[in-house]
Design a protein around this motif. Structure first.
Motif, PDB file in Angstrom:
ATOM      1  N   ASP A 106      -2.453   7.951   8.243  1.00 12.28           N
ATOM      2  CA  ASP A 106      -4.000   7.348   7.965  1.00 12.28           C
ATOM      3  C   ASP A 106      -3.874   5.886   7.844  1.00 12.28           C
ATOM      4  OD1 ASP A 106      -4.550  10.147   7.730  1.00 12.28           O
ATOM      5  OD2 ASP A 106      -4.057  10.254   5.813  1.00 12.28           O
ATOM      6  N   ALA A 107      -5.238   5.543   7.676  1.00  6.93           N
ATOM      7  CA  ALA A 107      -5.500   4.114   7.681  1.00  6.93           C
ATOM      8  C   ALA A 107      -5.009   3.501   6.225  1.00  6.93           C
ATOM      9  CB  ALA A 107      -7.201   3.786   7.834  1.00  6.93           C
ATOM     10  N   ILE A 108      -4.547   2.316   6.340  1.00 17.33           N
ATOM     11  CA  ILE A 108      -4.312   1.735   5.160  1.00 17.33           C
ATOM     12  C   ILE A 108      -5.477   0.680   4.583  1.00 17.33           C
ATOM     13  CG2 ILE A 108      -2.901  -0.229   3.974  1.00 17.33           C
ATOM     14  CD1 ILE A 108      -0.792   0.792   6.155  1.00 17.33           C
ATOM     15  N   GLY A 109      -5.894   1.257   3.456  1.00 22.88           N
ATOM     16  CA  GLY A 109      -7.439   0.440   3.015  1.00 22.88           C
ATOM     17  C   GLY A 109      -6.946  -0.563   1.980  1.00 22.88           C
ATOM     18  N   VAL A 110      -8.061  -1.372   1.726  1.00 17.98           N
ATOM     19  CA  VAL A 110      -7.854  -2.460   0.581  1.00 17.98           C
ATOM     20  C   VAL A 110      -7.269  -2.236  -0.464  1.00 17.98           C
ATOM     21  CG1 VAL A 110     -10.229  -2.149  -0.172  1.00 17.98           C
ATOM     22  CG2 VAL A 110      -9.462  -4.270   0.041  1.00 17.98           C
ATOM     23  N   GLY A 111      -7.291  -0.960  -1.060  1.00 18.74           N
ATOM     24  CA  GLY A 111      -6.922  -0.825  -2.181  1.00 18.74           C
ATOM     25  C   GLY A 111      -4.930  -0.921  -1.976  1.00 18.74           C
ATOM     26  N   GLU A 112      -4.604  -0.416  -1.044  1.00 15.55           N
ATOM     27  CA  GLU A 112      -2.971  -0.681  -0.775  1.00 15.55           C
ATOM     28  C   GLU A 112      -2.772  -2.117  -0.800  1.00 15.55           C
ATOM     29  OE1 GLU A 112      -2.655   3.289  -0.328  1.00 15.55           O
ATOM     30  OE2 GLU A 112      -1.105   1.961  -0.234  1.00 15.55           O
ATOM     31  N   ILE A 113      -3.697  -2.892  -0.242  1.00 16.22           N
ATOM     32  CA  ILE A 113      -3.413  -4.450  -0.033  1.00 16.22           C
ATOM     33  C   ILE A 113      -3.598  -4.998  -1.389  1.00 16.22           C
ATOM     34  CG2 ILE A 113      -3.944  -6.506   1.071  1.00 16.22           C
ATOM     35  CD1 ILE A 113      -2.899  -4.345   2.844  1.00 16.22           C
ATOM     36  N   GLU A 114      -4.623  -4.637  -2.302  1.00 18.53           N
ATOM     37  CA  GLU A 114      -4.896  -5.041  -3.760  1.00 18.53           C
ATOM     38  C   GLU A 114      -3.500  -4.809  -4.404  1.00 18.53           C
ATOM     39  OE1 GLU A 114      -9.589  -5.006  -4.174  1.00 18.53           O
ATOM     40  OE2 GLU A 114      -8.405  -3.057  -4.439  1.00 18.53           O
ATOM     41  N   GLU A 115      -3.079  -3.624  -4.410  1.00 18.36           N
ATOM     42  CA  GLU A 115      -1.843  -3.091  -5.246  1.00 18.36           C
ATOM     43  C   GLU A 115      -0.710  -4.179  -4.924  1.00 18.36           C
ATOM     44  OE1 GLU A 115       1.257   0.927  -5.471  1.00 18.36           O
ATOM     45  OE2 GLU A 115      -1.024   1.053  -5.085  1.00 18.36           O
TER      46      GLU A 115
END
Length: 199
Positions: A106-115
């Motif tokens: 699935d798509a990697i969202g901003v939450g993954e980058i923030e984490e």
């Protein structure tokens, strides 16, 4: 240890291109192992962000977080030391490149980058650089924007017979309209197909 039928192509800023063979299937630990092997080869040939001497590539290292009062485990790191670590075994690294592997469909969202950014800050805000790499997924545009604002590099391995690896550090650069557009499309569009077979 890699199949000869697949080629991993690395696109660096300003047009430099490198190619390596990679494993056909990258999932979970296989994906991390493939990325670890590639990064190790790049370090050994002085083609990575950090070069010899005094460089160490680590798999699953742990770094202490004062915020958590516990250790944070990373997928892969590359540590650069000011002096020989054999002669100075207690010397902390001066720079750490943290590589996070995300083998998502699935798509990697901003939450993954923030984490990931939070992890980098806890490891050492002043001496870390982050690279997040995926194989089967894509990056949402909001994730690209956040990564750009935090100086995090993004990478993606693409489907068969297309670009297998793109390292694209989002930064302010002179405009290269078509190559930049293709690179952004390669990072954000699932099933991206190149017009020229390269990007």
């Amino acid at each position: 240890r890699v199949e000869t039928g697949n080629i991993m192509t690395v696109f660096y800023p300003f047009g430099q291109v490198k190619r390596w063979s990679v494993m056909r299937q990258n999932d979970g630990m296989h994906f991390e192992n493939s990325v670890f092997d590639l990064v190790s080869a790049l370090v050994q040939t002085n083609q990575f962000l950090l070069s010899e001497p005094n460089v160490k590539v680590c798999k699953k290292p742990k770094y202490y977080s004062k915020d958590r009062d516990s250790f944070i485990e990373c997928d892969i790191t590359v540590e650069k030391y000011l002096f020989d670590i054999i002669e100075h075994p207690n010397l902390p690294p001066s720079i750490i490149v943290v590589i996070e592997c995300k083998d998502y469909s699935d798509a990697i969202g901003v939450g993954e980058i923030e984490e990931f950014h939070s992890k980098l800050q806890q490891i050492g805000a002043d001496n870390t650089k982050g690279i997040l790499i995926t194989s089967r997924g894509k990056f949402q545009k909001s994730a690209l924007k956040y990564a750009e604002s935090k100086g995090i590099a993004l990478a993606r391995i693409l489907p068969d017979e297309q670009v297998k690896y793109i390292q694209y550090e989002l930064a302010k650069r002179p405009p290269m309209v078509l190559p930049a557009l293709n690179t952004i499309r390669a990072l954000t569009e699932k099933g991206f197909q190149s017009d020229d077979g390269e990007s």
